[in-house]
Scaffold this motif. Structure first.
Motif: not given
Length: 463
Positions: A123-152
């Protein structure tokens, strides 16, 4: 039977929602596969509490599907497992009303777990969760945002077979100019976007700035910066579904291909990311503005060094690779720079307190959980090895790539690089890596055995 939800969801959340929304009779239950496609079911109101109590059985093969929704046996998730069920659980905080429709509807995001409650690691969500938890163990917590580009786009193609920008939904006016950053251009699509904004607000998503982008019929929606990078990825996936739904409601097509028109810029999914320490301080901030600290430089170094092995995540489809071209606002090499949109890794201008990296290679057709997992793993790699990013690119990044690490130049090369990458296997986890690479290899084979109109145009009367 009531079980303990490994996702942290509670029956109380569902009960409170049902009490607050007696008008909602149906719910989309949605998980996102390796291509970012929402898969799941539509359930009725009376089924919701049972799902929160005991989860919902779903076949494991749902995570081993290609872009067409067909089984990819090489993932090991189909008959190797007898296509057995796993249990999907609701994700806390994602049960929301959606769609200004009649009758009103609800939605909840799901994540897949093994029957013993451990994460189902394809499940792709668990892949991201693993990295978030690994960073937390190192005292870091990622913040962010995505931009959404698209055509109509119009629902029907033009006489030449090419996609045509949609007419304005306000009054049917034809839209054939680029008109980048035109405010008046946006007004013709406001009825559609007003519905999107209303839908996003219902779902707790802070959709923000709307832009007329660098091609006829191209738009960008920005999302509020999240201190929880997982929520940022959830926001992006949900917003894509909302845009697609409301486009259909207004009689047009929302297109999330990376490059639907060879004559114009493609659509990216730029990922803005920073790192907070345990006290909530942004560790990318420099003491003296413009004198960048080692933390952000090492992060850039890691992202540059691992970009080539990760390009299949950032450009996962055949069409993805048409987006990369000089002077196209899509990066062609792993360069970095400040306030420079010709590079792959950009430190944006602005308030020093918002210091962050804008990661620009990913197309809007990529899977945000996997993009974020790969980016966070690249940052961790750079921090762990104190990697030097090399000299900053100033001026035209399309002509300044002499010292850049090599990256694949096409889809096939990216698949081979991903398959053999120890970094990407660690970044995604062994099972997710195997699943993703197998799906991409199967899709590549599908594309290569297809005889296209280009073949006939080039070769029918000439060879």
């Amino acid at each position: 039977m009531t079980l303990t939800s490994p996702s942290g969801s509670t029956v109380a959340e569902a009960e409170a929602f049902l009490d607050a929304h007696p008008e909602i009779e149906a719910f989309d239950i949605v998980l996102h596969d390796a291509n970012g496609i929402g898969r799941g079911k539509i359930i009725r109101r009376h089924e919701l509490l049972g799902m929160f109590k005991s989860g919902r059985h779903l076949p494991i093969s749902i995570l081993g599907l290609d872009i067409c929704g067909e089984d990819v046996h090489e993932t090991g998730l189909i008959w190797d497992e007898g296509d057995g069920d796993r249990r999907a659980w609701p994700l806390p905080g994602t049960l929301r009303p959606i769609h200004a429709s009649n009758p009103p509807r609800g939605e909840v995001l799901m994540c897949v777990y093994n029957l013993d409650g451990t994460p189902m690691s394809s499940d792709p969500r668990h892949a991201l969760q693993r990295q978030v938890e690994a960073l937390a163990a190192e005292g870091l917590h990622p913040a962010g945002a995505f931009e959404l580009e698209f055509f109509l786009l119009a629902n029907e193609r033009g006489p030449d077979g090419k996609m045509v920008p949609a007419r304005d939904v306000l009054d049917g006016r034809r839209n054939s100019k680029t008109d980048v950053y035109s405010v008046d251009q946006l007004h013709g699509m406001l009825p559609l976007f007003n519905d999107v904004y209303a839908d996003a607000a219902k779902a707790g998503i802070k959709a923000e700035t709307l832009i007329s982008e660098f091609a006829p019929g191209q738009y960008e929606l920005t999302l509020h910066y999240r201190e929880d990078v997982m929520q940022a990825a959830d926001d992006l996936l949900r917003l894509k579904r909302m845009v697609r739904y409301h486009a259909r409601q207004h009689g047009v097509t929302a297109c999330f291909m990376a490059k639907p028109n060879e004559d114009y810029a493609g659509s990216g999914m730029h990922f803005h990311v920073s790192m907070l320490d345990d006290a909530g301080k942004n560790v990318f901030i420099e003491d003296v503005e413009g004198q960048y600290n080692p933390t952000i430089l090492h992060a850039l170094g890691g992202l540059r060094a691992t970009m080539g092995e990760s390009m299949l995540v950032f450009a996962p489809h055949a069409n993805s690779w048409r987006r990369f071209a000089s002077n196209s606002y899509a990066p062609v090499s792993p360069t970095w720079g400040v306030n420079n949109r010709s590079v792959a890794l950009r430190i944006p201008a602005g308030d020093i307190r918002a210091r962050r990296i804008e990661h620009r290679p990913a197309g809007v057709d990529s899977q945000p959980y996997l993009v974020a997992a790969s980016v966070l793993a690249g940052i961790r790699h750079g921090l762990a090895h104190k990697m030097d990013p090399g000299p900053e690119t100033t001026g035209n990044g399309y002509t300044d790539a002499s010292d850049a690490p090599p990256i694949p130049v096409d889809w096939r090369s990216a698949i081979e690089a991903a398959k053999t990458s120890a970094f990407l296997k660690a970044a995604l986890g062994e099972d997710m890596h195997r699943t993703f690479c197998a799906i991409k290899a199967a899709e590549y084979a599908r594309v290569m055995r297809t005889v296209s109109e280009v073949d006939f145009d080039l070769y029918l009367h000439t060879v």
